[in-house]
Design a protein around this motif. Sequence first.
Motif, PDB file in Angstrom:
ATOM      1  N   CYS A 105      -2.691   3.311  -3.385  1.00  0.00           N
ATOM      2  CA  CYS A 105      -1.665   3.360  -4.256  1.00  0.00           C
ATOM      3  C   CYS A 105      -2.389   4.114  -5.474  1.00  0.00           C
ATOM      4  N   ALA A 106      -1.098   4.666  -6.410  1.00  0.00           N
ATOM      5  CA  ALA A 106      -1.681   5.236  -7.607  1.00  0.00           C
ATOM      6  C   ALA A 106      -0.656   5.321  -8.774  1.00  0.00           C
ATOM      7  N   TYR A 107      -0.813   5.696  -9.861  1.00  0.00           N
ATOM      8  CA  TYR A 107      -0.011   5.773 -10.932  1.00  0.00           C
ATOM      9  C   TYR A 107      -0.161   7.210 -11.674  1.00  0.00           C
ATOM     10  N   ARG A 108       1.029   7.581 -12.274  1.00  0.00           N
ATOM     11  CA  ARG A 108       0.825   8.864 -13.139  1.00  0.00           C
ATOM     12  C   ARG A 108       1.615   8.488 -14.425  1.00  0.00           C
ATOM     13  N   SER A 109       1.319   9.413 -15.146  1.00  0.00           N
ATOM     14  CA  SER A 109       2.147   9.154 -16.391  1.00  0.00           C
ATOM     15  C   SER A 109       3.728   9.304 -16.723  1.00  0.00           C
ATOM     16  N   ASN A 110       3.998   9.954 -15.345  1.00  0.00           N
ATOM     17  CA  ASN A 110       5.654  10.164 -15.488  1.00  0.00           C
ATOM     18  C   ASN A 110       6.342   9.596 -14.171  1.00  0.00           C
ATOM     19  N   GLN A 111       5.564   8.813 -13.576  1.00  0.00           N
ATOM     20  CA  GLN A 111       5.734   8.136 -12.131  1.00  0.00           C
ATOM     21  C   GLN A 111       5.359   6.723 -12.158  1.00  0.00           C
ATOM     22  N   TRP A 112       6.005   5.885 -11.663  1.00  0.00           N
ATOM     23  CA  TRP A 112       7.057   5.886 -10.891  1.00  0.00           C
ATOM     24  C   TRP A 112       8.302   5.042 -11.600  1.00  0.00           C
TER      25      TRP A 112
ATOM     26  N   TYR B  39       3.332   1.268 -10.459  1.00  0.00           N
ATOM     27  CA  TYR B  39       2.403   1.902  -9.179  1.00  0.00           C
ATOM     28  C   TYR B  39       3.250   2.576  -8.144  1.00  0.00           C
ATOM     29  N   PHE B  40       2.938   3.311  -7.194  1.00  0.00           N
ATOM     30  CA  PHE B  40       3.563   3.862  -6.204  1.00  0.00           C
ATOM     31  C   PHE B  40       2.465   4.239  -5.089  1.00  0.00           C
ATOM     32  N   GLY B  41       3.137   3.870  -3.762  1.00  0.00           N
ATOM     33  CA  GLY B  41       2.159   4.133  -2.640  1.00  0.00           C
ATOM     34  C   GLY B  41       1.898   5.452  -2.286  1.00  0.00           C
ATOM     35  N   GLN B  42       0.759   5.849  -1.548  1.00  0.00           N
ATOM     36  CA  GLN B  42       0.607   7.158  -1.061  1.00  0.00           C
ATOM     37  C   GLN B  42      -0.148   6.851   0.506  1.00  0.00           C
ATOM     38  N   GLU B  43      -0.414   8.149   0.935  1.00  0.00           N
ATOM     39  CA  GLU B  43      -0.750   8.085   2.355  1.00  0.00           C
ATOM     40  C   GLU B  43      -0.170   7.317   3.068  1.00  0.00           C
ATOM     41  N   GLY B  44       1.145   7.477   3.200  1.00  0.00           N
ATOM     42  CA  GLY B  44       1.818   6.538   4.211  1.00  0.00           C
ATOM     43  C   GLY B  44       1.759   6.708   5.503  1.00  0.00           C
ATOM     44  N   MET B  45       2.034   5.658   6.343  1.00  0.00           N
ATOM     45  CA  MET B  45       1.660   5.802   7.876  1.00  0.00           C
ATOM     46  C   MET B  45       3.285   5.912   8.515  1.00  0.00           C
ATOM     47  N   THR B  46       3.684   6.517   9.540  1.00  0.00           N
ATOM     48  CA  THR B  46       4.641   6.690  10.225  1.00  0.00           C
ATOM     49  C   THR B  46       4.948   5.437  11.160  1.00  0.00           C
TER      50      THR B  46
END
Length: 371
Positions: free
Chosen positions: A230-237, A329-336
């Motif tokens: 997971c990660a965060y950025r200045s304009n998300q989420w 925060y938001f998730g990254q590298e999602g799995m199918t």
Amino acid sequence: MFYGELAEDKDEIRIPDVEPPSFLAMLKYIYCDEIDLCADTVLATLYAAKKYIVPHLARACVSFLETSLSARNACVLLSQSCLFEEPELTQRCWEVIDAQAELALRSDGFCDIDAPTLESILRRETLNAKETAVFDAALRWAEAECGRKGAQASAENVREALGEALYLIRVPAMPLDDFANGPAQSGVLTLAETNDVFLWHTAARKPALRFAREPRAGLAPQRCHRFQSCAYRSNQWRYRGRCDSIQFAVDRRVFVAGFGLYGSSCGSAEYSARIELKRQGATLGAAVAKYFSDGSSSTFPVWFEHPVQIEPDTFHTASVVLDGNELSYFGQEGMTEVQCGKVTFQFQCSSDSTNGTGVQGGQIPELIFYA
């Protein structure tokens, strides 16, 4: 019946223990190789198939019952599965009753079960239910039992109908307020039993009790986590009343109890969440709740009032609309595809998602479930 040394010599043979539609369903299978089952007659058809040793039809009846199993009919089918000696159906019934215990206990069918089935449910360690719900259900069953015996549903007769099963209810495990406002005023307990339970809660020297005392263990929820980081950025989420949504399917029946959601990436904050589960546009469950996040990247649970039954091999839509001023925060590298114990989850993007959540990233990192 028709041939052999024990053949009947009458023109008309009466079979009083099998209803005509069920007997016809068995004859259609025997003579036409057709299986024609419906919810109203499948139990009677299973009885006929067992009685006349038609194993393939019996298996088809059991498969039909497993497919239609829900909290509404699980208690009745549990009783019947034991009668017909169908252990796999019995296990499927217990899975539903454990996960959706309060719904199963409130079902109309619960009052129709026999006394041994009642005792097995009251004895169950893994029921996901408040003990007051168990007590109320037992009283409803006892009142119905009084009606079956032609007796008035007085407190004395209700207690007599329950018999020793009364002591399988874990009355001492109830919060004191619940006990005082429920069982203590029901008239079913004796004054001595009521007094002893009050002393059990409040006195340093606790009296001996006939009731089971330890709280039920319930079921431990499992979590399917679909992101690898997971990660965060200045304009998300960011949340402005838009919907975050994902579709998922499972390879066996599960019960989704809630979602794990990300919280604020800018320190502690409170969010309002409206969560929903749908199948083919129909809402299966929804809830509105608030949760407080502490600024960490942990997930925070939001629960449905009752776990939602999810059938296998069909895509369902999990959605959340969040309201909060802080970025999260938001998730990254999602799995199918994610393997959780014996359950395989598959994920795909949802057209309902208008806030950016998809398979590869976004919100709803966790599905909280029982299996």
